[in-house]
Design a protein around this motif. Structure first.
Motif, PDB file in Angstrom:
ATOM      1  N   UNK A   1     -58.943  21.930  14.804  1.00  0.00           N
ATOM      2  CA  UNK A   1     -57.906  20.978  15.875  1.00  0.00           C
ATOM      3  C   UNK A   1     -57.225  19.916  14.806  1.00  0.00           C
ATOM      4  N   UNK A   2     -55.807  19.891  14.796  1.00  0.00           N
ATOM      5  CA  UNK A   2     -55.108  18.938  14.154  1.00  0.00           C
ATOM      6  C   UNK A   2     -54.040  18.629  14.906  1.00  0.00           C
ATOM      7  N   UNK A   3     -54.230  18.430  16.324  1.00  0.00           N
ATOM      8  CA  UNK A   3     -53.060  18.282  16.950  1.00  0.00           C
ATOM      9  C   UNK A   3     -52.513  16.866  17.632  1.00  0.00           C
ATOM     10  N   UNK A   4     -53.289  15.987  16.757  1.00  0.00           N
ATOM     11  CA  UNK A   4     -52.749  14.478  17.014  1.00  0.00           C
ATOM     12  C   UNK A   4     -53.104  14.060  18.269  1.00  0.00           C
ATOM     13  N   UNK A   5     -52.193  12.596  18.511  1.00  0.00           N
ATOM     14  CA  UNK A   5     -52.332  12.195  19.884  1.00  0.00           C
ATOM     15  C   UNK A   5     -50.932  12.330  20.496  1.00  0.00           C
ATOM     16  N   UNK A   6     -50.747  12.039  21.689  1.00  0.00           N
ATOM     17  CA  UNK A   6     -49.572  12.102  22.433  1.00  0.00           C
ATOM     18  C   UNK A   6     -49.153  10.690  22.854  1.00  0.00           C
ATOM     19  N   UNK A   7     -47.915  10.687  23.095  1.00  0.00           N
ATOM     20  CA  UNK A   7     -47.226   9.412  23.754  1.00  0.00           C
ATOM     21  C   UNK A   7     -48.113   8.998  24.925  1.00  0.00           C
ATOM     22  N   UNK A   8     -48.277   7.809  25.038  1.00  0.00           N
ATOM     23  CA  UNK A   8     -48.989   7.419  26.260  1.00  0.00           C
ATOM     24  C   UNK A   8     -48.077   6.406  27.062  1.00  0.00           C
ATOM     25  N   UNK A   9     -47.925   6.451  28.403  1.00  0.00           N
ATOM     26  CA  UNK A   9     -47.253   5.743  29.051  1.00  0.00           C
ATOM     27  C   UNK A   9     -48.284   5.403  30.419  1.00  0.00           C
ATOM     28  N   UNK A  10     -48.459   4.004  30.668  1.00  0.00           N
ATOM     29  CA  UNK A  10     -49.356   3.709  31.855  1.00  0.00           C
ATOM     30  C   UNK A  10     -48.850   4.303  33.306  1.00  0.00           C
ATOM     31  N   UNK A  11     -49.676   4.978  34.235  1.00  0.00           N
ATOM     32  CA  UNK A  11     -49.306   5.840  35.330  1.00  0.00           C
ATOM     33  C   UNK A  11     -48.284   5.050  36.254  1.00  0.00           C
ATOM     34  N   UNK A  12     -48.331   3.680  35.989  1.00  0.00           N
ATOM     35  CA  UNK A  12     -47.543   2.826  36.874  1.00  0.00           C
ATOM     36  C   UNK A  12     -46.000   2.557  36.549  1.00  0.00           C
ATOM     37  N   UNK A  13     -45.946   2.974  35.343  1.00  0.00           N
ATOM     38  CA  UNK A  13     -44.455   3.100  34.577  1.00  0.00           C
ATOM     39  C   UNK A  13     -44.071   4.393  34.613  1.00  0.00           C
ATOM     40  N   UNK A  14     -44.726   5.588  34.654  1.00  0.00           N
ATOM     41  CA  UNK A  14     -44.289   6.793  34.575  1.00  0.00           C
ATOM     42  C   UNK A  14     -43.186   7.499  35.297  1.00  0.00           C
ATOM     43  N   UNK A  15     -43.322   6.911  36.557  1.00  0.00           N
ATOM     44  CA  UNK A  15     -42.089   7.471  37.347  1.00  0.00           C
ATOM     45  C   UNK A  15     -40.692   6.942  37.043  1.00  0.00           C
ATOM     46  N   UNK A  16     -40.434   5.916  36.212  1.00  0.00           N
ATOM     47  CA  UNK A  16     -39.350   5.316  35.662  1.00  0.00           C
ATOM     48  C   UNK A  16     -38.843   6.196  34.588  1.00  0.00           C
ATOM     49  N   UNK A  17     -39.520   6.986  33.971  1.00  0.00           N
ATOM     50  CA  UNK A  17     -39.270   7.594  32.679  1.00  0.00           C
ATOM     51  C   UNK A  17     -38.112   8.462  32.816  1.00  0.00           C
ATOM     52  N   UNK A  18     -37.268   8.497  31.974  1.00  0.00           N
ATOM     53  CA  UNK A  18     -36.118   9.311  31.957  1.00  0.00           C
ATOM     54  C   UNK A  18     -34.678   8.462  31.666  1.00  0.00           C
ATOM     55  N   UNK A  19     -33.663   9.099  30.780  1.00  0.00           N
ATOM     56  CA  UNK A  19     -32.607   8.465  30.484  1.00  0.00           C
ATOM     57  C   UNK A  19     -32.811   7.191  29.951  1.00  0.00           C
ATOM     58  N   UNK A  20     -32.468   6.001  30.514  1.00  0.00           N
ATOM     59  CA  UNK A  20     -32.605   4.724  29.932  1.00  0.00           C
ATOM     60  C   UNK A  20     -33.905   4.019  29.630  1.00  0.00           C
ATOM     61  N   UNK A  21     -35.118   4.744  30.319  1.00  0.00           N
ATOM     62  CA  UNK A  21     -36.319   4.230  30.026  1.00  0.00           C
ATOM     63  C   UNK A  21     -37.244   5.117  29.263  1.00  0.00           C
ATOM     64  N   UNK A  22     -37.597   5.098  28.224  1.00  0.00           N
ATOM     65  CA  UNK A  22     -38.233   6.326  27.346  1.00  0.00           C
ATOM     66  C   UNK A  22     -39.512   5.562  26.441  1.00  0.00           C
TER      67      UNK A  22
END
Ligand SMILES: Cc1cc2nc3c(=O)[nH]c(=O)nc-3n(C[C@H](O)[C@H](O)[C@H](O)COP(=O)(O)OP(=O)(O)OC[C@H]3O[C@@H](n4cnc5c(N)ncnc54)[C@H](O)[C@@H]3O)c2cc1C
Length: 446
Positions: A161-182
C-alpha cells in the motif's frame, strides 16, 4: 460494468499508488530477479503534489533522500545519475546546496517512472480480496482503466500500500469548502484564476501555509493577505543535526516497542519535529515583509497566531471567518474573498480493502496494527502479506512520511519479498541512544 479481462500471471507484489514510496519500491526491486512486481497509479503520470510545486520551493531533506541512494548508492535510479544523464552534474556541484528544488525532485521521479515497466499509470485499484486458487491463497486485485473504465483482474502474493495521505480539513470548516474556500493542495490550480485585487486568508502554520503566504505576498496581486493560525506561533521545524537523528532506523526501533498510549502521547508532543516551518522559509518571509514595508508603504498583509477559525460563513460573495483568540478568549470576525486551508494531511483507510477488512487487526482507535517490518497484522493463515508505506505514523513514529527513510523501509520490504538479504539494513545509524543505557555490571577486582 464495462468489459473485464483476467491476467494469468501471478505477481510477487502489486503496489497500490505510485508516490515516492512505492516508486522507490519499484526502482529498488527492478534489479532483483526473484521479484515480479507491478504498480498501479490512478493519475495519468507521476506528479508529486502538483498544487504545491511552487517556484522557489525545495525538498525539506537532502537530495540523498532520493528513491534509492540510502539503500544502494550504485543504483542507476539515483539522483546523481539523473543529474549526469541530464548534463547537470557540474551545475549541481557549483550550486553547493543539498536541498534541491521541489520541481526538480518531481522531474527526477518522472524520469525514474518512465524507465520502469512495472509502473502503470491511469489505473485505479478498486478492490482487493483474498481468493483460494490452485497456487494457494492469493490477493485478487481489481483495477479500472481511468480512460475507458475497462476492468482488469490481477493476482499477487503480496500487496504494497503506497496511497499516501489525503488533504485534511477540520470538520467545522468542511461545510464552507468549494469555490473560493479550498485546501492548499489545490493552490496552483486555483492561482491560475488569479487572486488579483482579492483579500486572501491563509489558515495554518505548517510549511505549506508558509510557502503559500510567501508566494501570495511576493506575487503582489492580492489586495491583502492574512495569515491565521491557532498554533501558539509561527514556529520553525526542528532541524538540528541531533534532532534529525529522530528520523532514523534506531529511533523507529526505540519507538516501536513502546506501549501504544505512550506512542500517542509522544507524537502529540513532537509536532515541531515534522510539522513546523523551515527556518529558511521563515527568514525569506521576514525579509520579504521587511522590504515590502520599507519607505512607509502600507502593509498589505497581517499575521495572527493563537487564532482559531471556528467556522466560515459565506455572505454575499464574501467569506466571514468567525474567529476566537485561544489565549484571551475574545471572539471576532475577519473578512476575505478567498480562503486557503493549509490544514494538513491525514492517513486514509482505503475503501478498496473492504473485502478483506474483517481479516485486518485494528487497535482500540480503529487504526491498523502493523508489525515492525511493515506488514499489516491479519487473521490470514498465509505468509502472503499486505505491506504499508507511510501509514504507520502511530506505530513507527515521526519518520513514517519522511522521504529520507523511504529507501530503508523499502529495503526491509524487499528482503522479505525476496526471502534473502538483498539490501543491507543498517542499525546503529545515530550517535545518541534513545532507550535506557544499561551499564555492564562491574567486575569485582581480584
Ligand atoms: C507539499 C508537500 C511537500 C512535502 N515535502 C516533503 C519533503 O520535502 N521531505 C519529506 O521528507 N517529506 C515531504 N512531504 C511528506 C511526504 O513524504 C510526501 O507527502 C510523499 O509524497 C509521500 O509519499 P507517498 O508515496 O506515501 O504518497 P503520495 O505521494 O501521496 O502518493 C500516493 C499515490 O497513491 C495514489 N492512489 C491512492 N489511491 C489509489 C488507488 N486506489 N489506486 C491507484 N492509485 C491510488 C494517489 O493518486 C497518489 O498519487 C511533503 C508533503 C507534501 C504534501
Amino acid at each position: 460494468m464495462n468489459s473485464q479481462s483476467k491476467q494469468n500471471d501471478i505477481y510477487d507484489v502489486i503496489g497500490v499508488g505510485i508516490g515516492p514510496f512505492n516508486l522507490g519500491l519499484a526502482a529498488l526491486s527492478d534489479p532483483v530477479p526473484e521479484i515480479n512486481a507491478l504498480f498501479f497509479e490512478r493519475k495519468s503520470s507521476f506528479n508529486w503534489h502538483p498544487g504545491l510545486l511552487i517556484e522557489g520551493t525545495t525538498l525539506q531533506v537532502p537530495f540523498l533522500a532520493d528513491l534509492v541512494t540510502m539503500a544502494d548508492v550504485t543504483s542507476k535510479y539515483s539522483f546523481l545519475n539523473y543529474l549526469q544523464q541530464h548534463h547537470r552534474l557540474y551545475s549541481f556541484y557549483f550550486l553547493e546546496d543539498f536541498h534541491i528544488p521541489r520541481k526538480e525532485y518531481n522531474h527526477y521521479c518522472q524520469w525514474v517512472a518512465e524507465q520502469l515497466d512495472s509502473c502503470r499509470f491511469g489505473m485505479n485499484v478498486e478492490s482487493i480480496s483474498l481468493v483460494e486458487t490452485e497456487e494457494g491463497a492469493l490477493y485478487e486485485v481489481r483495477v479500472a482503466d481511468q480512460q475507458d473504465g475497462r476492468e482488469s483482474i490481477y493476482f499477487s502474493r503480496h500487496i504494497a500500500l503506497g496511497i499516501g495521505t489525503g488533504p485534511h480539513v477540520p470538520a467545522s470548516l468542511r461545510k464552507a469548502l468549494g469555490g473560493e474556500v479550498f485546501h492548499s493542495s489545490e493552490y496552483l490550480m486555483k492561482k491560475q484564476d488569479g487572486f488579483k485585487g482579492k483579500r486572501v486568508a491563509v489558515i495554518g502554520s505548517g510549511q505549506s501555509a508558509a510557502e503559500v503566504f510567501y508566494d501570495l505576498v511576493g506575487g503582489g496581486e492580492a489586495r491583502h493577505v492574512s495569515w491565521l493560525t491557532r498554533s501558539k506561533g509561527f514556529f520553525p521545524m526542528e532541524y538540528s543535526n541531533l534532532g534529525l537523528e529522530y528520523f532514523s532506523p534506531d529511533y523507529i526501533d526505540f519507538f516501536y516497542q513502546l506501549p501504544q498510549w505512550k506512542k500517542d502521547e509522544l507524537l502529540r508532543q513532537q509536532d515541531l519535529l515534522y510539522k513546523g516551518i523551515s527556518a529558511k522559509t521563515i527568514a525569506d518571509i521576514y525579509h520579504l515583509l521587511y522590504e515590502r514595508t520599507a519607505g512607509g508603504r502600507d502593509a498589505a498583509f497581517d499575521l495572527q497566531s493563537m487564532t482559531e477559525v471556528e467556522h466560515i460563513e459565506l455572505d454575499r460573495g464574501s467569506c466571514v471567518l468567525h474567529c476566537s483568540h485561544r489565549v484571551n478568549e475574545e471572539r471576532f470576525q475577519r473578512l476575505a474573498d478567498v480562503v486557503i486551508l493549509a490544514t494538513g494531511y491525514k492517513e486514509r483507510l482505503p475503501e478498496f480493502l473492504a473485502p478483506v477488512d474483517s481479516l485486518i487487526e485494528k487497535d482500540e482507535s480503529g487504526r491498523f496494527v502493523i508489525t515492525r517490518d511493515y506488514r499489516l497484522k491479519t487473521a490470514v493463515k498465509t505468509d502472503h502479506h499486505i505491506f504499508v508505506q507511510n501509514g504507520e505514523l502511530h506505530t513507527h513514529g515521526v519518520g513514517a512520511p519522511d522521504l529520507g527513510l523511504g529507501a530503508y523501509r523499502n529495503s526491509v520490504i524487499i528482503n522479505q519479498l525476496a526471502g534473502r538479504e538483498v539490501y543491507t539494513v543498517s542499525h546503529k545509524t545515530v550517535f545518541q541512544t534513545f532507550g535506557a543505557v544499561k551499564e555492564k555490571a562491574a567486575v569485582p577486582n581480584g
